[in-house]
Design an enzyme around this catalytic site. Structure first.
Site, PDB file in Angstrom:
ATOM      1  N   GLU A 117       1.406  -1.574  -0.036  1.00  0.00           N
ATOM      2  CA  GLU A 117       0.175   0.204  -0.298  1.00  0.00           C
ATOM      3  C   GLU A 117       0.868   1.311  -0.669  1.00  0.00           C
ATOM      4  OE1 GLU A 117      -2.439   1.003   4.064  1.00  0.00           O
ATOM      5  OE2 GLU A 117      -0.349   1.832   3.854  1.00  0.00           O
ATOM      6  N   CYS A 128      -3.483  -4.739   4.065  1.00  0.00           N
ATOM      7  CA  CYS A 128      -2.685  -5.636   5.155  1.00  0.00           C
ATOM      8  C   CYS A 128      -2.784  -6.358   3.803  1.00  0.00           C
ATOM      9  CB  CYS A 128      -2.524  -5.558   6.080  1.00  0.00           C
ATOM     10  SG  CYS A 128      -2.170  -3.865   6.722  1.00  0.00           S
ATOM     11  N   HIS A 179      -2.021 -12.414  10.474  1.00  0.00           N
ATOM     12  CA  HIS A 179      -1.910 -11.292  10.581  1.00  0.00           C
ATOM     13  C   HIS A 179      -1.242  -9.995  11.714  1.00  0.00           C
ATOM     14  CE1 HIS A 179      -0.973  -6.669   8.983  1.00  0.00           C
ATOM     15  NE2 HIS A 179      -2.474  -6.729   9.486  1.00  0.00           N
TER      16      HIS A 179
END
Lengths: 137, 354
Positions: free
Chosen positions: B87, B119, B242
């Protein structure tokens, strides 16, 4: 600006991958590529990718930088003697100026060299850092 | 349970090379709370990795890609795709992937594109590489997730938004150091975090990023994949989720039945921060750094907006001979130079100098 884009584009092989030349006559490794062997003065156009391993031959730390590099001061520029023979000028990175020593083993990394203002291209190229995390090949 | 959502490639594939890169500078959370908080109370993590002045998503990707190539031991000209998920691509228009590809010495005959999904852009790239190689269109494809994450000064995200990334080379299973056993993706339109065009810093939905976003997507993806494959938490050696902080992956791991020990090797956010598109995959990379042949590993990413990619991997004998052909994640973590908030604002260009 457009002329500069073409100039930088032509240099991408040597800047991104240390692509030089090998002399077909005397086998000298040549960097930057110049198509004539500096050793035997004969034509040499065979591309050759240098390993990126070398050592600091000498160095100087810049506190007053030329245009385009002001943001990076203080930084160290070194003459790096590559293991294949050629000597090249490059910035050192990931090392404090006071920690640089003559003879220090270094390896090539690809980093941001500078940007052409906020609207132009970003120029990437070789710098050298102390050996240790080596993936130079 | 019959498989409905789980995806399998037409031919077995796996990871034949992997490599990570984490910049050397570290900003402790206590430095951020010193400036923005109430004294020395710390924050959600210990410290985060910060890129130097000459580093960005492209340079991080190049270092990770070279490490992956060293482990894979293949000719870069045999790679048919280079996909970079991030990103924080340096250009709004102009691919990062072409710079990375030229730097590692691919032939021009390959696919290249940048992916963006907060992400999870890195695992999205990995899923695409699995598809390309699995369909037989390519022998090898490279997938990278890397970020130099932006956090608004003083915002809760500033404590964790970090820099780093990981690259994978996907190839035929018979050459793999970890073989893919199955994967799936779970996405929905959930606006928990976003950045509008021309805005420098992202915005987020505060606590909304928790249950409806992070936990819902990771649990849904993991439950579906494990359920359809007939696997339970105890069937895995390790799991990676994550990691925007330490608490979230620990909590989601516990809810899914995993122990602290299963998460431990891949949970590195406390010491490098949230590397966004690089986060789950760098945890996976750190896990491969210590895994043994036969180990089964679950990885579940999360990207705001929102979605999760879940995948199951089985480690082969090839890992042990290739592991030390490139630096380990632990080597990068050990290469550490602490900086203060002043140097941080300089390195991350948070002050106007002209």
């Amino acid at each position: 600006m457009e002329g500069k884009v073409a100039h930088d584009w032509r240099l991408r092989g040597q800047r991104y991958r240390l692509e030089g030349e090998e002399c077909p006559h005397c086998k000298a490794k040549i960097f930057p590529p110049r198509d004539i062997c500096p050793e035997c003065k004969r034509p040499a156009k065979e591309p050759y990718r240098l390993s990126g391993r070398g050592e600091v031959y000498t160095f100087s730390t810049l506190n007053s930088a030329p245009e385009g590099f002001e943001n990076y001061t203080p930084y160290t520029v070194a003459l790096v003697k590559l293991e294949e023979g050629p000597m090249i000028t490059a910035q050192l990175t990931d090392v404090a100026p006071e920690d640089v020593r003559i003879g220090m083993p270094v390896e090539m990394v690809t980093r941001k060299l500078r940007a052409q203002g906020d609207e132009g291209t970003i120029i990437y190229g070789y710098k050298f850092r102390p050996t240790g995390l080596g993936h130079a090949h | 349970m019959a498989e409905r959502w789980t995806m399998h490639p037409q031919r077995p594939v796996g990871i034949i090379g992997y490599g990570s890169y984490v910049p050397m500078y570290r900003l402790p959370n206590t430095e951020i709370s010193r400036i923005w908080g109430s004294g020395d109370e710390g924050g959600p993590i210990k410290e985060k990795a910060v890129a130097g002045l000459d580093e960005d998503t492209i340079t991080i990707s190049i270092e990770a890609a070279r490490n992956a190539l060293s482990r894979a031991g293949i000719d870069p000209e045999d790679i048919r795709a280079v996909w970079v998920g991030s990103e924080s691509h340096p250009y709004a228009v102009k691919p990062s992937s072409t710079v990375v590809a030229e730097a590692i010495g691919t032939s021009p005959f390959h696919l290249a594109a940048d992916l963006e999904f907060a992400c999870k852009a890195g695992t999205e790239a990995l899923q695409a590489a699995i598809g390309l190689v699995g369909a037989g269109m390519a022998e090898y494809a490279m997938a990278i997730g890397a970020d130099t994450a932006q956090g608004r000064p003083g915002d809760a995200l500033e404590y964790t938004a970090a820099c780093g990334g990981t690259a994978f080379i996907v190839g035929p299973a018979e050459e793999a150091l970890a073989i893919l056993r199955g994967s799936l993706s779970f996405v929905s339109d959930t606006p928990d975090f976003w950045r509008r065009a021309y805005q420098h810093y992202p915005s987020h939905g505060g606590r909304f990023t928790g249950e409806p976003a992070y936990f819902h997507h990771i649990q849904s993806a993991a439950d579906a994949l494990m359920g359809e494959m007939g696997l339970e938490a105890k069937d895995f050696t390790y799991a990676i989720f994550h990691q925007p902080n330490v608490k979230f992956p620990q909590r989601v791991g516990k809810r899914l039945g995993f122990t602290k020990e299963q998460l431990e090797p891949g949970l590195i956010s406390n010491i490098i921060g949230n590397t966004y598109a690089g986060a789950a995959i760098t945890g996976f990379s750190a896990t491969l750094d210590i895994a043994k042949p036969g180990d089964r590993i679950l990885m579940v990413s999360f990207g705001s907006g929102a979605g999760s990619d879940a995948s199951v991997w089985e480690v082969t004998e090839a890992l042990e001979e290739r592991r030390h052909k490139a630096p380990l994640v632990a080597d990068y973590i050990a290469r550490r130079v602490e900086i203060d908030y002043g140097l941080y604002v300089r390195y991350r260009s948070k002050i106007l100098v002209k």
